[in-house]
Enzyme design. Sequence first.
Site, PDB file in Angstrom:
ATOM      1  N   CYS A   1      36.372  50.560  33.661  1.00 43.72           N
ATOM      2  CA  CYS A   1      36.455  49.122  33.402  1.00 43.72           C
ATOM      3  C   CYS A   1      36.635  48.819  31.908  1.00 43.72           C
ATOM      4  O   CYS A   1      36.605  49.707  31.058  1.00 43.72           O
ATOM      5  CB  CYS A   1      35.218  48.425  33.968  1.00 43.72           C
ATOM      6  SG  CYS A   1      35.444  46.645  34.216  1.00 43.72           S
ATOM      7  N   ASP A   2      36.787  47.529  31.611  1.00 43.89           N
ATOM      8  CA  ASP A   2      37.298  47.051  30.324  1.00 43.89           C
ATOM      9  C   ASP A   2      36.673  47.686  29.091  1.00 43.89           C
ATOM     10  O   ASP A   2      37.371  48.041  28.143  1.00 43.89           O
ATOM     11  CB  ASP A   2      37.073  45.538  30.209  1.00 43.89           C
ATOM     12  CG  ASP A   2      37.837  44.747  31.236  1.00 43.89           C
ATOM     13  OD1 ASP A   2      38.327  45.347  32.204  1.00 43.89           O
ATOM     14  OD2 ASP A   2      37.937  43.519  31.087  1.00 43.89           O
ATOM     15  N   LYS A   3      35.341  47.787  29.044  1.00 46.27           N
ATOM     16  CA  LYS A   3      34.682  48.194  27.812  1.00 46.27           C
ATOM     17  C   LYS A   3      34.518  49.705  27.689  1.00 46.27           C
ATOM     18  O   LYS A   3      34.187  50.204  26.610  1.00 46.27           O
ATOM     19  CB  LYS A   3      33.303  47.526  27.705  1.00 46.27           C
ATOM     20  CG  LYS A   3      33.338  46.014  27.837  1.00 46.27           C
ATOM     21  CD  LYS A   3      34.292  45.365  26.848  1.00 46.27           C
ATOM     22  CE  LYS A   3      34.418  43.870  27.074  1.00 46.27           C
ATOM     23  NZ  LYS A   3      35.131  43.504  28.293  1.00 46.27           N
TER      24      LYS A   3
ATOM     25  N   CYS B   1      40.523  46.342  38.025  1.00 42.92           N
ATOM     26  CA  CYS B   1      41.381  45.264  38.505  1.00 42.92           C
ATOM     27  C   CYS B   1      42.848  45.684  38.478  1.00 42.92           C
ATOM     28  O   CYS B   1      43.315  46.290  37.513  1.00 42.92           O
ATOM     29  CB  CYS B   1      41.210  44.026  37.637  1.00 42.92           C
ATOM     30  SG  CYS B   1      39.531  43.407  37.567  1.00 42.92           S
TER      31      CYS B   1
ATOM     32  N   ASP C   1      32.973  43.153  33.820  1.00 42.76           N
ATOM     33  CA  ASP C   1      33.064  41.734  33.471  1.00 42.76           C
ATOM     34  C   ASP C   1      32.666  40.828  34.628  1.00 42.76           C
ATOM     35  O   ASP C   1      32.152  39.734  34.419  1.00 42.76           O
ATOM     36  CB  ASP C   1      34.482  41.396  33.020  1.00 42.76           C
ATOM     37  CG  ASP C   1      34.745  41.826  31.589  1.00 42.76           C
ATOM     38  OD1 ASP C   1      34.009  42.699  31.097  1.00 42.76           O
ATOM     39  OD2 ASP C   1      35.677  41.301  30.967  1.00 42.76           O
TER      40      ASP C   1
ATOM     41  N   SER D   1      39.194  35.651  29.241  1.00 41.90           N
ATOM     42  CA  SER D   1      39.626  36.795  30.021  1.00 41.90           C
ATOM     43  C   SER D   1      41.049  37.200  29.700  1.00 41.90           C
ATOM     44  O   SER D   1      41.894  36.369  29.360  1.00 41.90           O
ATOM     45  CB  SER D   1      39.514  36.469  31.517  1.00 41.90           C
ATOM     46  OG  SER D   1      40.173  37.438  32.303  1.00 41.90           O
TER      47      SER D   1
END
Length: 566
Positions: A122-124, A194, A81, A470
């Site tokens: 990460c996020d995705k 994160c 992101d 976010s």
Amino acid sequence: MPTLRSNLPPTSALAIARRAHYTALGIPKADWEKPKVAIVNTSSELAACFSHLDDVAARLKVELRDAGLLPFEIRTTAPSDFVTSAGRAGRYILPSRDLIVDDIEAAVEGAKLDAMICLSSCDKTTPAHLMAAGRLDIPTIIIPCGYQHSGLAEGREADIEEIFLHASKAAVTGESTDALEVLAEDAILGPGVCAGLATANSMHILAEALGMAMPRSAPVRALSAPMWDTVRRSAQALAALIDNDVRPRQIITEGSVRNAARAMLAIGGSMNTIKHLQAIAIESGLDVDVWEMYRSLGRETPLLCSVRPNGPRLTEEFEDAGGGATIIRELLPLLDGAQLTVSGATIAENSALAKPADGDVIRSIDDPFGTDPAISVLKGTLAPGGAVAKRPVPDPGPHVFRGPARVFGTREEAIAGISSGRLREGDVAVIRGIGVTGAPGLGLTSAFIFALHARGLAQSVALVTDGQFSGLVNQGMTVGEVSPEAASPGSPLGRVRDDDLIEIDVKRGAVDLLVDDAELAARPDYVPPADRDTGGGYLEQYEALVQPLSCGAVLCARPCPSKEIA
């Protein structure tokens, strides 16, 4: 062991050609008939999120071989992101999730590999890996690859989330960023995602609650001893899944999806988990309404932790207190404990090995941090198909906001509206036309929210949008992912005009457009501007195939099982 689909008829041309490749790759003949496993690696040098995955893959290959399996590492796209959001206003972020799914299908299904073990970061990547598991339905395990060591964990002033927040504010106020540039050098002190309960760590915990990751695997410090233990246990468990022919669709069921939704509500996880879990359910062949699950369960699920960005505690403290496994243990009376997991045991059996709540970082269901949902799914005349608001833990309110609409077509227009005075206290900013089809790709509005904070308007101006923001955002009255999006025919959001009254009631779970039905019906539909920058490539393909958020924004050439609610 079941018949392996990777072992082609030995006299076939493909089998003989495959042997030639195996020889060239140095694979011993004794390994040719073993189960062939894809190590799905989203490694990339673009971001710290992925920078350690090659090391994980190397160790995992050894563990898989020791378990009697033949590993093959495959690569996919790797979105971050903070990096991938630079192009076309961040509209590649959500579409990259589905690109990963297609990458996996092409490599794994094309080669007829027998199983997958996915390095999620990460996020995705985690939702994509789970979606691919449901689509291909071959034995699969998710390995959460950990969160980054941050400056805050060292007693310093910032982590990446703090940098993101303050840099976004400085971009609006014009303040000097000299101090931030120095802080940025201390924010990330190691690889991983994160360090907070934003989307990445939320999805790692979701994978465990869903039963698709090993117990006690999330959250976890990247490259720590517990992470390496998860790698070892995952390799062993995958061998057992293959031997017993246990597939994802036996694990990803309506009951396990409900368990995962409950876990996300209990930790105050990222609002993005709703659309991702809906997409996982769709790809797994389930006809369930995840949005309604969050809406109904949110009113009866206690909040068991208060971790950044929801509260003051660090993810390190949360992990040390037992993390996701302890949350699941404490929630067990509210869960379907009979659900199977990739460990071979049930959720209830796994929970018996988890730490009990310490009463400080993690609380029991009898003494929660709060009972108001941190993730609120709203419905009403403005969002018949649903919308989502993220709230702090505990939630101090206010819970109701009513004001006139100020309509904008882009995030930038809305930010300019703050400076020009078009947006005033008491207004509801409506940023529309940036949904999965209208953008296309689901536009980001976080910069506008941070601009409100910078101007001292975060509590006095509300936001309603068909875009996203976010997982870090949980302050003020912000309502995102309104469905049907403005670009959908008949969408109320597409027919909103300046000065229309909008009422948001988080307690009641409602977001309403206070306009006469007949007047609203007489208004024309919203039409996306002809000059949208789609680049003529992937985003245009995405626009043609993407399903509504009520279907998790999956890509499909035909309508998904769950229709858009209108």
